[in-house]
Motif scaffolding. Structure first.
Motif, mmCIF file in Angstrom:
data_model
loop_
_atom_site.group_PDB
_atom_site.id
_atom_site.type_symbol
_atom_site.label_atom_id
_atom_site.label_comp_id
_atom_site.label_asym_id
_atom_site.label_seq_id
_atom_site.Cartn_x
_atom_site.Cartn_y
_atom_site.Cartn_z
ATOM 1 N N MET A 260 70.568 84.367 65.745
ATOM 2 C CA MET A 260 71.507 84.266 66.871
ATOM 3 C C MET A 260 72.276 85.617 67.172
ATOM 4 O O MET A 260 72.357 85.784 68.431
ATOM 5 N N ILE A 261 72.539 86.355 66.202
ATOM 6 C CA ILE A 261 73.243 87.492 66.328
ATOM 7 C C ILE A 261 72.297 88.588 66.804
ATOM 8 O O ILE A 261 72.272 89.617 67.466
ATOM 9 N N MET B 222 77.678 75.735 69.999
ATOM 10 C CA MET B 222 78.223 76.087 68.624
ATOM 11 C C MET B 222 79.880 75.731 68.502
ATOM 12 O O MET B 222 80.276 75.934 67.679
ATOM 13 N N THR C 220 71.517 82.285 75.088
ATOM 14 C CA THR C 220 72.856 82.763 74.547
ATOM 15 C C THR C 220 73.975 82.001 75.005
ATOM 16 O O THR C 220 74.871 81.518 74.171
ATOM 17 N N LEU D 221 69.627 81.008 60.856
ATOM 18 C CA LEU D 221 69.686 80.743 62.336
ATOM 19 C C LEU D 221 70.882 81.617 62.899
ATOM 20 O O LEU D 221 70.871 82.114 63.759
ATOM 21 N N GLY D 222 71.936 81.906 61.964
ATOM 22 C CA GLY D 222 73.094 82.473 62.363
ATOM 23 C C GLY D 222 72.837 84.015 62.649
ATOM 24 O O GLY D 222 73.094 84.847 63.441
ATOM 25 N N MET E 224 73.773 78.641 73.243
ATOM 26 C CA MET E 224 74.043 78.755 71.820
ATOM 27 C C MET E 224 75.569 78.915 71.552
ATOM 28 O O MET E 224 76.103 78.365 70.652
ATOM 29 N N ILE E 225 76.147 79.775 72.606
ATOM 30 C CA ILE E 225 77.767 79.856 72.335
ATOM 31 C C ILE E 225 78.230 78.583 72.637
ATOM 32 O O ILE E 225 79.316 78.187 71.836
ATOM 33 N N ILE F 69 69.585 88.466 68.213
ATOM 34 C CA ILE F 69 68.642 88.548 69.698
ATOM 35 C C ILE F 69 69.873 89.424 70.498
ATOM 36 O O ILE F 69 69.128 90.101 71.356
#
Length: 130
Positions: A61-62, A98, A91, A57-58, A94-95, A64
């Motif tokens: 996430m980066i 998290m 994004t 997932l990490g 997500m930020i 994208i």
């Protein structure tokens, strides 16, 4: 317009690079936090077990924003515009999601990234085909 007669494709791509650099800067900065290296070695960071799924997932996430640096330069106008709006909002979510218990430096990096993402969404929203 936010991009002042410049090339919105180029500006969007540069902003995505800026966001990626901030992800990396934050992660490198975290290494200086007391006990972080020991937590990384143990496989549990702040009480969260680092699993293969979490690593995947990490990575997604980066990846994208990395992909958006290229897509912002290559996609046709209409798709490009909506991709930047959609991925920009995603994004942001997500930020923020998290960083539920952020410390001061994480708030700083998150704030910088959110400002850049708001700029991306704003530029894409105002971008009209020439």
């Amino acid at each position: 317009m936010m991009y002042q007669n410049g090339n919105p494709r180029l500006l969007l791509s540069i902003l995505w690079v800026f966001i990626i650099l901030n992800f990396f800067a934050r992660d490198i900065h975290e290494l200086g936090r007391p006990g972080m290296l020991e937590q990384m070695i143990s496989g549990t960071i702040d009480g969260v077990e680092i699993t293969e799924m979490l690593m995947l997932l990490g990575g997604i996430m980066i990846e994208i924003p990395i992909l958006m640096t290229v897509l912002a330069l290559q996609l046709p106008h209409g798709i490009n515009r909506w991709a930047n709006i959609g991925v920009g909002v995603l994004t942001m979510v997500m930020i923020v999601s998290m960083n539920l218990k952020p410390d001061l430096d994480n708030v700083f990096f998150m704030g910088i990234q959110l400002i850049a993402l708001i700029a991306i969404v704003g530029i894409a929203w105002q971008w009209r085909a020439s």
